[in-house]
Design an enzyme around this catalytic site. Structure first.
Site, PDB file in Angstrom:
ATOM      1  N   CYS A  34       0.834  -1.208   0.000  1.00  0.00           N
ATOM      2  CA  CYS A  34       0.000   0.000   0.000  1.00  0.00           C
ATOM      3  C   CYS A  34       0.866   1.255   0.000  1.00  0.00           C
ATOM      4  CB  CYS A  34      -0.946   0.009   1.194  1.00  0.00           C
ATOM      5  SG  CYS A  34      -0.096   0.046   2.777  1.00  0.00           S
ATOM      6  N   ASP A  36       2.448   2.574   2.564  1.00  0.00           N
ATOM      7  CA  ASP A  36       2.408   3.330   3.816  1.00  0.00           C
ATOM      8  C   ASP A  36       3.653   3.085   4.667  1.00  0.00           C
ATOM      9  OD1 ASP A  36       0.026   4.128   2.906  1.00  0.00           O
ATOM     10  OD2 ASP A  36      -1.205   3.073   4.359  1.00  0.00           O
ATOM     11  N   CYS A  59      -2.585   5.618   5.459  1.00  0.00           N
ATOM     12  CA  CYS A  59      -4.037   5.714   5.447  1.00  0.00           C
ATOM     13  C   CYS A  59      -4.572   6.127   6.817  1.00  0.00           C
ATOM     14  CB  CYS A  59      -4.622   4.370   5.043  1.00  0.00           C
ATOM     15  SG  CYS A  59      -4.462   3.126   6.320  1.00  0.00           S
ATOM     16  N   CYS A 103      -3.248  -2.622   8.582  1.00  0.00           N
ATOM     17  CA  CYS A 103      -2.748  -1.329   9.051  1.00  0.00           C
ATOM     18  C   CYS A 103      -2.336  -1.429  10.520  1.00  0.00           C
ATOM     19  CB  CYS A 103      -3.803  -0.252   8.874  1.00  0.00           C
ATOM     20  SG  CYS A 103      -4.619  -0.310   7.259  1.00  0.00           S
TER      21      CYS A 103
HETATM   22 FE1  FES Z   1      -1.560   0.694   4.201  1.00  0.00          FE
HETATM   23 FE2  FES Z   1      -3.485   1.171   5.843  1.00  0.00          FE
HETATM   24  S1  FES Z   1      -3.633   0.968   3.713  1.00  0.00           S
HETATM   25  S2  FES Z   1      -1.432   0.824   6.317  1.00  0.00           S
END
Ligand code: FES
Length: 147
Positions: A34, A36, A59, A103
């Site tokens: 993702c 992040d 996110c 997450c």
């Molecule tokens: Fe990557 Fe939430 S979508 S940590």
């Protein structure tokens, strides 16, 4: 997708945002899938986590879980800190939608990475703490469909 009030609160008003300049341990963990990234700073004295701060580029659920994870770890001994799993963080937030579970794994792993850094800097071994990964998407135990 429905978020609990607690998730919304920690997303809109995240606790402990920032850095600790003379941190005892710093952990950075990302998720290549993702994109992040979460960075957690811990101030530890006499085996107790006195302060925790975070910077998360990610996110809303990643912000909420880092906020809650840093809240939970403050005041804990290192042993107690190891009990702050992604499940514990999710429970404290009254749950996360299934697609957002990973997450909370980022939060657990970032806490562990900061503890690992602390242990390395001080030449100690924290029993029960496994070497954290830089990219949690490499964890096979996370099912594909959670991303
Ligand atoms: Fe990557 Fe939430 S979508 S940590």
């Amino acid at each position: 997708m429905m978020y609990s009030e607690k998730v919304m609160d920690h997303f809109m008003n995240p606790r402990n945002v920032g850095e600790i300049e003379d941190a005892s341990g710093v952990g950075t963990v990302g998720n290549a899938k993702c994109g992040d990234i979460m960075k957690i700073f811990l101030k530890i004295e006499d085996g107790v986590v006195l302060d925790a701060k975070f910077k998360t580029f990610g996110c809303g659920a990643a912000v909420a879980t880092s906020s809650m994870a840093t809240e939970l770890i403050k005041g804990k001994t290192i042993k107690e800190a190891l009990e702050i799993t992604n499940k514990a963080v999710m429970e404290a937030l009254d749950g996360l939608p299934p697609i957002k579970v990973h997450c909370s794994c980022l939060a657990e792993e970032a806490l562990h990475a900061a503890l690992w850094d602390y242990a390395e800097k001080n030449g100690i071994v924290i029993e029960g703490l496994e070497k954290p990964v830089n990219d949690i998407s490499e964890h096979e135990h996370l099912p594909e469909e959670d991303y």
